[in-house]
Scaffold this motif. Sequence first.
Motif, mmCIF file in Angstrom:
data_model
loop_
_atom_site.group_PDB
_atom_site.id
_atom_site.type_symbol
_atom_site.label_atom_id
_atom_site.label_comp_id
_atom_site.label_asym_id
_atom_site.label_seq_id
_atom_site.Cartn_x
_atom_site.Cartn_y
_atom_site.Cartn_z
ATOM 1 N N UNK A 222 3.131 10.463 -3.178
ATOM 2 C CA UNK A 222 3.238 10.838 -1.760
ATOM 3 C C UNK A 222 4.712 10.839 -1.359
ATOM 4 N N UNK B 215 -12.523 6.281 0.885
ATOM 5 C CA UNK B 215 -11.254 6.772 1.432
ATOM 6 C C UNK B 215 -10.083 6.452 0.500
ATOM 7 N N UNK C 122 0.837 -1.206 0.000
ATOM 8 C CA UNK C 122 0.000 0.000 0.000
ATOM 9 C C UNK C 122 0.870 1.253 0.000
ATOM 10 N N UNK D 81 -9.578 5.884 -8.214
ATOM 11 C CA UNK D 81 -8.483 6.519 -7.483
ATOM 12 C C UNK D 81 -7.477 7.144 -8.460
ATOM 13 N N UNK E 156 -10.209 9.007 -2.107
ATOM 14 C CA UNK E 156 -9.771 10.296 -1.546
ATOM 15 C C UNK E 156 -8.248 10.414 -1.530
ATOM 16 N N UNK E 157 -7.575 9.269 -1.364
ATOM 17 C CA UNK E 157 -6.102 9.293 -1.355
ATOM 18 C C UNK E 157 -5.559 9.808 -2.689
ATOM 19 N N UNK E 158 -6.329 9.580 -3.758
ATOM 20 C CA UNK E 158 -5.907 10.087 -5.062
ATOM 21 C C UNK E 158 -6.030 11.600 -5.173
ATOM 22 N N UNK F 279 -2.999 -0.359 -11.491
ATOM 23 C CA UNK F 279 -2.190 -1.574 -11.413
ATOM 24 C C UNK F 279 -3.035 -2.812 -11.708
ATOM 25 N N UNK G 135 -4.193 -3.057 -5.557
ATOM 26 C CA UNK G 135 -3.380 -2.359 -4.563
ATOM 27 C C UNK G 135 -4.167 -1.330 -3.762
ATOM 28 N N UNK G 136 -5.377 -1.690 -3.427
ATOM 29 C CA UNK G 136 -6.144 -0.802 -2.553
ATOM 30 C C UNK G 136 -5.651 -0.969 -1.118
ATOM 31 N N UNK G 137 -5.819 0.074 -0.348
ATOM 32 C CA UNK G 137 -5.436 -0.012 1.059
ATOM 33 C C UNK G 137 -6.558 -0.719 1.818
ATOM 34 N N UNK G 138 -6.194 -1.858 2.407
ATOM 35 C CA UNK G 138 -7.201 -2.706 3.038
ATOM 36 C C UNK G 138 -7.905 -2.091 4.229
ATOM 37 N N UNK G 139 -7.292 -1.075 4.843
ATOM 38 C CA UNK G 139 -7.908 -0.457 6.034
ATOM 39 C C UNK G 139 -8.815 0.705 5.669
ATOM 40 N N UNK G 140 -8.806 1.088 4.403
ATOM 41 C CA UNK G 140 -9.605 2.246 3.984
ATOM 42 C C UNK G 140 -10.818 1.792 3.192
#
Lengths: 390, 228
Positions: free
Chosen positions: A309, B106, A300, B159, B109-111, B93, B97-102
């Motif tokens: 980032x 969300x 991640x 994203x 939003x990271x994008x 990708x 590759x998503x963030x598992x906690x989001x």
Amino acid sequence: MTRLLQWLFGRLPIGWLQLSHNRTRFAAALAGVAFANVLVFVQLGIMNSMAVATLKPYGFFQADVMISASDANSMTEGANVARQWLFQALADPDVTGGAGIFVGNVSWARGEKTLGLTTFGVDPTLPAFLSEAMARKAATLQLQNSGILDMYSRGLPRDEAAAIRPQSPISFEVSGKTLTLYDTFAGGGGFGGDGYMMVSDQTFLTLFPARKSAAPDHILLHLRAGADPDVVAARLRDLISDKSLRIRSYEQAGQDDLSYQQTRRPTGIIFGFGVIIGILVGIVIVYQVLSTDVADHLSEYATFKAMGYRQRFFLGIVFEEALILAVLGFVPGLVVATGLLAGMKAATTLPLAMTPAMAGMVFFGTLVACSVSGAIATRRLANADPADLF
Amino acid sequence: MSDDFPISVAGLNHSFGIGEARKQAIFDVSFTIKRGSLTVLMGPSGSGKTTVLTLMGCLRDVQDGSVRLLGHELKGAAPAVSEDLRRRLGFIFQAHNLHGSLTALQNVLMGLQVHSYGDPQQNYRAAQHALTLLGLGDRLDYLPANLSGGQKQRVAVARALVGNPEVIFADEPTAALDRESGMTVVAMLKKLGAMRGTTTVMVTHDNRILEMADRIITLEDGRIVADR
């Protein structure tokens, strides 16, 4: 919580979301931090109580300068001091009065238990050298073979201590003499004894026949108002011919005693190490949690790196996690440690307590320790390579 | 020149490993890519297409030759320059590759947050809109673990697109999608090219996409063997 942190950071609280996502690991991490906090709190509590207990007997007296033997590292240790130095000290224009105090240990056999009482012999006709509370009861000591007892003596039931009054004294045998206790005062068990007892110098000499009235354990001096105790002590060191004596301000004597107990006595050193070990345990636990978390989220993080980032963003996540662990782990640690210290105080009568200063210091230390762990854990971030994603 | 051709590759060589284990993967590759186009990189496994993609996307250091991206030479570029450029790109990708906690929202939003933290409400609406366009308006608060493979991939697409990137690099973006979803994504990329001039470079084996591509570059053994 997520919204609060988002408002605080101005961004998604990734660290919080990561930690709270795996609740079992999060709970284990908080328990680890809390455990380290408890370790530190207990060790600090004992060290604090040692400081309070060490300085406790100094509070029974009032003096400006104290003369002790060279090996008198504490109030209850050391050889005797010749009374003649008291008279020589009185030659100094700033010295207005002096008194010798005697120190010995009295054992009070109470059935299966024996109380070890640190006993001070004082001149009851000189109440000015006693604390105000003690001075009010000094007249009682003028009776031969009488004493007043520390009501918080370890092993002495509270109701029994409360019953000791001039109208209802209790007596016990010491060295073949009958000693009668007419009153009590507030002391408390220390590391060297179960409690304290105050008797007159004359009674003391009957309890300890080998001791001589011309050789007290310490000499207390009063100075003219406005005189600097350190300056007078320095002058007395020049004046008195026995250069081996320790002539210090009364306050300095207490601080020297405290320093001796904390840095040179095994107990002080052990508890000091206990604090260090607690901090190290905390650092290791938090590092383990954070480094595992970083390793689990490398792909991640690599994705976020690919998105542009910067490194400081990832450092922010790790430090965010460190601070969350510090704050949320501190609270249960504080609660448990407060309960433990209270229980230990009840069991030992040592002056163990959670103080705001201690809580603040440990909280600050926890933040620092967790930040250190976080800083070490960030080294793993270098392994997040966005090129590996394709 | 850079306005019309955001990507320009010239005499590109690239090797992996060191010493005797060093193996060259890319040989003298050169091409330019026109703004707003959809370019497909094709070739068998190990042909070097992904390596070229990562070199153009500032994800690897250029060893030999030249890669110019959005007017910047990537050979010898400082890390900060690469980071700044990556903020102007979008990556899709093969593995989402998503963030598992989001949640899905969300993750999208990271994008947006990478550009600036901006107005949270505005970011929220933009992320919600992107997900809704991809048919995930009712899955905003779902964690990736609760989404299907196709849904995860659509979140990853959202994203990548939500920040209005100038160039999109995609590696098999439709592999996990059904035909309809795959076509929706590619059509969206084409539309972005036409409307905003967004350039897309995509590695794919999906024949459905080839029909929609403006240009197809075929690589074999690290060399361009076809360009049409």
